[in-house]
Write a protein that holds these residues in place. Sequence first.
Motif, mmCIF file in Angstrom:
data_model
loop_
_atom_site.group_PDB
_atom_site.id
_atom_site.type_symbol
_atom_site.label_atom_id
_atom_site.label_comp_id
_atom_site.label_asym_id
_atom_site.label_seq_id
_atom_site.Cartn_x
_atom_site.Cartn_y
_atom_site.Cartn_z
ATOM 1 N N UNK A 63 0.837 -1.210 0.000
ATOM 2 C CA UNK A 63 0.000 0.000 0.000
ATOM 3 C C UNK A 63 0.865 1.250 0.000
ATOM 4 N N UNK A 64 1.972 1.203 0.715
ATOM 5 C CA UNK A 64 2.857 2.370 0.798
ATOM 6 C C UNK A 64 3.367 2.751 -0.590
ATOM 7 N N UNK A 65 3.778 1.775 -1.387
ATOM 8 C CA UNK A 65 4.351 2.067 -2.698
ATOM 9 C C UNK A 65 3.265 2.323 -3.741
ATOM 10 N N UNK A 71 -1.978 8.120 -6.732
ATOM 11 C CA UNK A 71 -2.173 9.557 -6.510
ATOM 12 C C UNK A 71 -1.680 10.362 -7.711
ATOM 13 N N UNK A 72 -0.558 9.970 -8.296
ATOM 14 C CA UNK A 72 -0.048 10.685 -9.465
ATOM 15 C C UNK A 72 -1.017 10.533 -10.639
ATOM 16 N N UNK A 73 -1.587 9.349 -10.826
ATOM 17 C CA UNK A 73 -2.577 9.161 -11.889
ATOM 18 C C UNK A 73 -3.803 10.041 -11.629
ATOM 19 N N UNK A 89 1.888 15.547 0.465
ATOM 20 C CA UNK A 89 0.917 15.354 1.542
ATOM 21 C C UNK A 89 0.568 13.893 1.738
ATOM 22 N N UNK A 90 0.397 13.178 0.642
ATOM 23 C CA UNK A 90 0.099 11.754 0.729
ATOM 24 C C UNK A 90 1.267 10.997 1.340
ATOM 25 N N UNK A 91 2.489 11.377 0.978
ATOM 26 C CA UNK A 91 3.666 10.721 1.543
ATOM 27 C C UNK A 91 3.707 10.919 3.061
ATOM 28 N N UNK A 92 3.414 12.120 3.516
ATOM 29 C CA UNK A 92 3.398 12.374 4.963
ATOM 30 C C UNK A 92 2.307 11.557 5.655
ATOM 31 N N UNK A 93 1.141 11.476 5.054
ATOM 32 C CA UNK A 93 0.048 10.678 5.623
ATOM 33 C C UNK A 93 0.441 9.202 5.663
ATOM 34 N N UNK A 94 1.056 8.717 4.586
ATOM 35 C CA UNK A 94 1.482 7.311 4.553
ATOM 36 C C UNK A 94 2.532 7.041 5.630
#
Length: 148
Positions: A63-65, A71-73, A89-94
């Motif tokens: 899920x992390x990768x 998100x980019x799509x 932002x998504x990276x920080x949430x992950x």
Amino acid sequence: MTDTPATPAQPADSPHTAGLRKAVRFGALALAVLAVVSAAAWTAIDGTPGLWGALMGAAVGGAFVLTTAIVVIATAHSAPQTTAAVVLGTWLVKLLAAMGIVAVLSRYDFYSRPAFAVTVIAALIVVLAVETWAILKTRAPYVEPAAA
């Protein structure tokens, strides 16, 4: 498949996202294979705790990768600054979610910690490698044709 242009409510389906779509498909397939192989191996090593550790590790690592490519799509037709902000932002949430999951799981002993750790690392490496390979092997035009 229709030739309607992508709108914000519609997923981006264009040649410049073809590599990412292929990466998500192949990454998810690789993750499923890894989950089965890891679950079988860790079940043989540690029994039921190994099974749980492997399955949870595959879910967290995969899920992390995979989330980044998705998100980019989803933001492919946004401004580059918007895409960058959403990806960050998504990276920080992950990262916070992964830390929270590990913190919560540390209280329990129903799973094998080595199985969890090894499978998370394997999932990160395998899915990222397969996504990279899929993107590099995708043939797509650099410039999209003008809209008629």
